[in-house]
Design a protein around this motif. Sequence first.
Motif, PDB file in Angstrom:
ATOM      1  N   SER A 188      90.914  30.985  76.296  1.00 48.76           N
ATOM      2  CA  SER A 188      89.690  31.418  76.970  1.00 48.76           C
ATOM      3  C   SER A 188      88.612  30.336  76.957  1.00 48.76           C
ATOM      4  O   SER A 188      87.753  30.286  77.841  1.00 48.76           O
ATOM      5  N   LEU A 189      88.646  29.454  75.955  1.00 51.98           N
ATOM      6  CA  LEU A 189      87.677  28.363  75.861  1.00 51.98           C
ATOM      7  C   LEU A 189      88.239  27.047  76.390  1.00 51.98           C
ATOM      8  O   LEU A 189      87.606  25.999  76.261  1.00 51.98           O
ATOM      9  N   HIS A 190      89.440  27.129  76.961  1.00 52.78           N
ATOM     10  CA  HIS A 190      90.102  25.963  77.551  1.00 52.78           C
ATOM     11  C   HIS A 190      90.380  24.868  76.516  1.00 52.78           C
ATOM     12  O   HIS A 190      90.350  23.678  76.828  1.00 52.78           O
ATOM     13  N   VAL A 191      90.649  25.297  75.297  1.00 50.59           N
ATOM     14  CA  VAL A 191      91.001  24.329  74.248  1.00 50.59           C
ATOM     15  C   VAL A 191      92.317  24.736  73.594  1.00 50.59           C
ATOM     16  O   VAL A 191      92.495  24.607  72.390  1.00 50.59           O
ATOM     17  N   ASN A 192      93.234  25.235  74.429  1.00 45.30           N
ATOM     18  CA  ASN A 192      94.577  25.537  73.950  1.00 45.30           C
ATOM     19  C   ASN A 192      95.403  24.255  74.039  1.00 45.30           C
ATOM     20  O   ASN A 192      96.152  24.032  74.981  1.00 45.30           O
ATOM     21  N   LEU A 193      95.231  23.397  73.040  1.00 43.06           N
ATOM     22  CA  LEU A 193      95.798  22.050  73.070  1.00 43.06           C
ATOM     23  C   LEU A 193      96.972  21.926  72.113  1.00 43.06           C
ATOM     24  O   LEU A 193      97.090  22.686  71.136  1.00 43.06           O
ATOM     25  N   SER A 194      97.823  20.947  72.391  1.00 41.86           N
ATOM     26  CA  SER A 194      98.916  20.652  71.465  1.00 41.86           C
ATOM     27  C   SER A 194      98.354  19.979  70.222  1.00 41.86           C
ATOM     28  O   SER A 194      97.227  19.456  70.223  1.00 41.86           O
ATOM     29  N   VAL A 195      99.143  19.984  69.157  1.00 45.02           N
ATOM     30  CA  VAL A 195      98.704  19.353  67.911  1.00 45.02           C
ATOM     31  C   VAL A 195      98.397  17.866  68.140  1.00 45.02           C
ATOM     32  O   VAL A 195      97.408  17.339  67.621  1.00 45.02           O
ATOM     33  N   SER A 196      99.237  17.199  68.921  1.00 41.71           N
ATOM     34  CA  SER A 196      98.996  15.772  69.190  1.00 41.71           C
ATOM     35  C   SER A 196      97.716  15.568  69.997  1.00 41.71           C
ATOM     36  O   SER A 196      96.982  14.591  69.782  1.00 41.71           O
ATOM     37  N   ASP A 197      97.416  16.498  70.927  1.00 42.11           N
ATOM     38  CA  ASP A 197      96.169  16.400  71.693  1.00 42.11           C
ATOM     39  C   ASP A 197      94.960  16.645  70.804  1.00 42.11           C
ATOM     40  O   ASP A 197      93.915  16.006  70.981  1.00 42.11           O
ATOM     41  N   TRP A 198      95.076  17.574  69.875  1.00 39.03           N
ATOM     42  CA  TRP A 198      93.978  17.798  68.934  1.00 39.03           C
ATOM     43  C   TRP A 198      93.711  16.539  68.111  1.00 39.03           C
ATOM     44  O   TRP A 198      92.555  16.204  67.819  1.00 39.03           O
ATOM     45  N   ALA A 199      94.789  15.857  67.737  1.00 38.13           N
ATOM     46  CA  ALA A 199      94.620  14.619  66.967  1.00 38.13           C
ATOM     47  C   ALA A 199      93.914  13.552  67.796  1.00 38.13           C
ATOM     48  O   ALA A 199      93.037  12.838  67.302  1.00 38.13           O
ATOM     49  N   ALA A 200      94.291  13.443  69.091  1.00 41.73           N
ATOM     50  CA  ALA A 200      93.720  12.413  69.956  1.00 41.73           C
ATOM     51  C   ALA A 200      92.313  12.762  70.416  1.00 41.73           C
ATOM     52  O   ALA A 200      91.419  11.905  70.424  1.00 41.73           O
ATOM     53  N   ASP A 201      92.099  14.015  70.800  1.00 42.32           N
ATOM     54  CA  ASP A 201      90.803  14.413  71.350  1.00 42.32           C
ATOM     55  C   ASP A 201      89.809  14.832  70.274  1.00 42.32           C
ATOM     56  O   ASP A 201      88.602  14.579  70.404  1.00 42.32           O
ATOM     57  N   GLY A 202      90.319  15.485  69.232  1.00 43.99           N
ATOM     58  CA  GLY A 202      89.430  16.020  68.205  1.00 43.99           C
ATOM     59  C   GLY A 202      89.202  15.080  67.040  1.00 43.99           C
ATOM     60  O   GLY A 202      88.073  14.656  66.765  1.00 43.99           O
ATOM     61  N   LEU A 203      90.274  14.714  66.348  1.00 45.56           N
ATOM     62  CA  LEU A 203      90.117  13.890  65.148  1.00 45.56           C
ATOM     63  C   LEU A 203      89.582  12.502  65.461  1.00 45.56           C
ATOM     64  O   LEU A 203      88.790  11.941  64.691  1.00 45.56           O
ATOM     65  N   LEU A 204      89.990  11.936  66.593  1.00 47.11           N
ATOM     66  CA  LEU A 204      89.485  10.600  66.925  1.00 47.11           C
ATOM     67  C   LEU A 204      88.001  10.610  67.260  1.00 47.11           C
ATOM     68  O   LEU A 204      87.350   9.561  67.213  1.00 47.11           O
ATOM     69  N   ALA A 205      87.435  11.774  67.585  1.00 47.44           N
ATOM     70  CA  ALA A 205      85.990  11.844  67.781  1.00 47.44           C
ATOM     71  C   ALA A 205      85.266  11.512  66.475  1.00 47.44           C
ATOM     72  O   ALA A 205      84.175  10.926  66.489  1.00 47.44           O
ATOM     73  N   ILE A 206      85.874  11.861  65.345  1.00 50.55           N
ATOM     74  CA  ILE A 206      85.305  11.508  64.035  1.00 50.55           C
ATOM     75  C   ILE A 206      85.324   9.999  63.860  1.00 50.55           C
ATOM     76  O   ILE A 206      84.343   9.390  63.416  1.00 50.55           O
ATOM     77  N   PHE A 207      86.438   9.379  64.214  1.00 50.52           N
ATOM     78  CA  PHE A 207      86.558   7.925  64.141  1.00 50.52           C
ATOM     79  C   PHE A 207      85.499   7.243  65.002  1.00 50.52           C
ATOM     80  O   PHE A 207      84.819   6.300  64.569  1.00 50.52           O
ATOM     81  N   PHE A 208      85.300   7.742  66.222  1.00 45.58           N
ATOM     82  CA  PHE A 208      84.339   7.110  67.115  1.00 45.58           C
ATOM     83  C   PHE A 208      82.896   7.426  66.722  1.00 45.58           C
ATOM     84  O   PHE A 208      81.985   6.670  67.076  1.00 45.58           O
ATOM     85  N   PHE A 209      82.671   8.495  65.989  1.00 45.46           N
ATOM     86  CA  PHE A 209      81.345   8.731  65.421  1.00 45.46           C
ATOM     87  C   PHE A 209      80.998   7.607  64.447  1.00 45.46           C
ATOM     88  O   PHE A 209      79.881   7.062  64.478  1.00 45.46           O
ATOM     89  N   VAL A 210      81.944   7.260  63.587  1.00 48.07           N
ATOM     90  CA  VAL A 210      81.725   6.165  62.639  1.00 48.07           C
ATOM     91  C   VAL A 210      81.516   4.852  63.387  1.00 48.07           C
ATOM     92  O   VAL A 210      80.669   4.031  63.005  1.00 48.07           O
TER      93      VAL A 210
END
Length: 427
Positions: free
Chosen positions: A66-88
Amino acid sequence: MNAERDRRLLSRGSWLEWQRVSQLLRAETVGGALLLISAATALAWANSPWSQSYHDLSTLLIGPESLHVNLSVSDWAADGLLAIFFFVVGVELKREFVAGDLRDPARAALPIAAAVGGMVVPAVIFLAINLSTGHPENIGGWAVPIATDIAFALAVLAVLATHLPSALRIFLLTLAVVDDLLAIVVIAIFYTDHLQPIPLLLALIPIGLYGVAVQRGMRQEWVLLPLAVLAWGLMHASGVHATVAGVLLGFTVPVLGRHAGADYFEHRVRPLSAGVAVPTFAFFAAGVTVGGLSGFADALSDPLTIGVIAGLVLGKPIGVFGTTYLLAKFTRANLDDDLAWRDVFGVAMLAGIGFTVSLLIGELAFHDDGPATDDVKIAVLAGSVIAGLLASVVLVSRNAVYRRIHRLETLDTDHDGVPDVYQPRQD
């Protein structure tokens, strides 16, 4: 002495700057080691009899549709976790421009020019190889070899145990930080398929509120984290890669003044980035099933793979070293007395280690083409390993010189905690 003769490239910076960079390098080196372990584990699993379970895990969908964030685990790693890396990355880049070497236009010119040269030449080589061999369908991957992975490069330095001089380490670090910024600009401009203006504009609201909060000295996670998540979600919905939100949030963190928060946020977030986010992304991005020696040989014969490897192994050092050399000639500057041009060439070859951002761009460029995505992964891994090995040969040959420079940089005869070479000269 003539002013022209006083111009020096890669001269030793301040003691405070070197202390800060030394701490940063140690943190990145640990992260680089974890990155290598994660990538090796993924490769082993993806090429084992249990490879299907690895791919099943990578493609497992998580998140509300419903929130359009039904992502694969690999997509979560690329889109979500890497946002932490780019914050730094955003925090570090702002620090460099506000309080680091990049605040001085004369000192900033070299790493910025080298970063640009190190991006243009690999892209040109990639395009030349694929267009000349009649494969225009591959041109979307032109940006894959433009990135430098600082964690991976520093992990190689840690393995070599080389006493690389401070000026070269700072040059490599600054170049890689600028490289990351330019890479995220490339991602935002060239790898945004369907731009949705309204979510993009709405994302500026939580980013602005986040900036106001940190500028006023707020540190409460219950305030900042929801704003960051909302900014990420809106950026993701806009079609712009969600990691851009991380960079923009990092830019809002104050570096100087009463509410300076760069040290605080780096101390809190960098371990999460280097210890969890980047290694997890590497684990899901590097796991390509090669298909034995024949499959590996087939992949290496593809123009896409050749273009990426050539861009990393040849394009990066040519771009970084060539730009540095031309800048020296144009400005009539000389290298610092402790260094030789082959030192610069060794560091330029280290810049050919492209991993995290290169894999990310590869996935964005060929997300609908499984075989091409696999070829890019093989190319990035092979090119990074080759670049690291070649850089090792050059740098190890100079280790005796680096040890002598290291002794000078750490000699403290008056025991005041500041090495003699960083003391102001007494006339």
